[in-house]
Design an enzyme around this catalytic site. Structure first.
Site, PDB file in Angstrom:
ATOM      1  CD  GLU A  37      -2.604   1.646   2.867  1.00  0.00           C
ATOM      2  OE1 GLU A  37      -2.842   2.480   3.772  1.00  0.00           O
ATOM      3  OE2 GLU A  37      -2.706   0.276   3.543  1.00  0.00           O
ATOM      4  NE  ARG A  41      -0.240   8.298   5.382  1.00  0.00           N
ATOM      5  CZ  ARG A  41       0.034   7.992   6.524  1.00  0.00           C
ATOM      6  NH1 ARG A  41       1.211   7.915   7.376  1.00  0.00           N
ATOM      7  NH2 ARG A  41      -0.982   7.523   7.093  1.00  0.00           N
ATOM      8  CE  LYS A 125      -5.884   2.323   7.220  1.00  0.00           C
ATOM      9  NZ  LYS A 125      -5.142   3.548   6.395  1.00  0.00           N
TER      10      LYS A 125
END
Length: 204
Positions: A37, A41, A125
């Site tokens: 993943e 960012r 999640k």
């Protein structure tokens, strides 16, 4: 391919330089971890996803930290094979669903779980895991919500991961320890391969 069933640990990675993406993905694969993943960012995230998708097709590459429909669209165009958001809003859930890709919407409360269930999604999640009650919360969720499976992420370590993975409603965990920033920056691919290989023992 279902992200929750690919590996006991989904490496959650911040990539600052796109040139690191392919060797990082190959190191994880060499260690037996076929999923990554890449979080949005950094400015390098989308080029990194694109490079992994193009050059390491056997790696299931996902885009994480998706907080707007615009980011979701960009991640799909870059070649992401699955999508992850830290939280869930109606607009995000609709945009994620519209992609047709597997996705893990973020939840941390029963109300958020119920909202996601209303969209027909049963895999989520759990974030931030440790500060939202950890394994105790997940055990509590299992009673009224046995149909839901989770990927807990946030504050999980190699020491605490087995406790999560032992729960019947946990498919995998997300963690950053497989891909330390210093190791990526230094090109320590063998170290990352070895960290990935160690995940096979986490499920006990």
């Amino acid at each position: 391919m279902n992200p929750l069933d690919t590996s006991p640990v989904i490496p959650v990675v911040v990539i600052d330089n796109p040139k690191d993406a392919v060797p990082l993905a190959k190191a994880l694969l060499d260690g037996g971890v076929g999923i990554i993943e890449v979080t949005l960012r950094s400015n390098a995230a989308l080029p990194a996803i694109e490079a992994i998708a193009a050059e390491v097709p056997e790696m299931l590459v996902g885009a994480g930290t998706l907080v707007t429909p615009v980011q979701i669209e960009a991640a799909v165009k870059a070649g992401a094979g699955f999508l992850v958001s830290p939280g869930s809003t109606p607009a995000l859930l609709n945009a994620l669903t519209d992609t047709g890709l597997p996705y893990l919407p973020g939840v941390s409360t029963v109300s958020e779980i119920l909202t996601v269930l209303e969209h027909g999604i049963t895999e989520m999640k759990f974030f931030p895991a440790e500060s939202s009650g950890g394994t105790a919360a997940l055990k509590a969720f299992a009673g009224p919500l046995p149909q839901v499976r989770f990927c807990p992420t946030g504050g999980i370590t190699p020491a605490t991961a087995p406790g999560y993975l032992a729960l019947p409603n946990v498919g995998c965990v997300g963690g950053s320890w497989l891909t330390p920033a210093a190791a990526i920056e230094a090109g320590e691919w063998e170290r990352i391969r070895d960290l990935a290989a160690a995940t096979t023992a986490l499920r006990g």
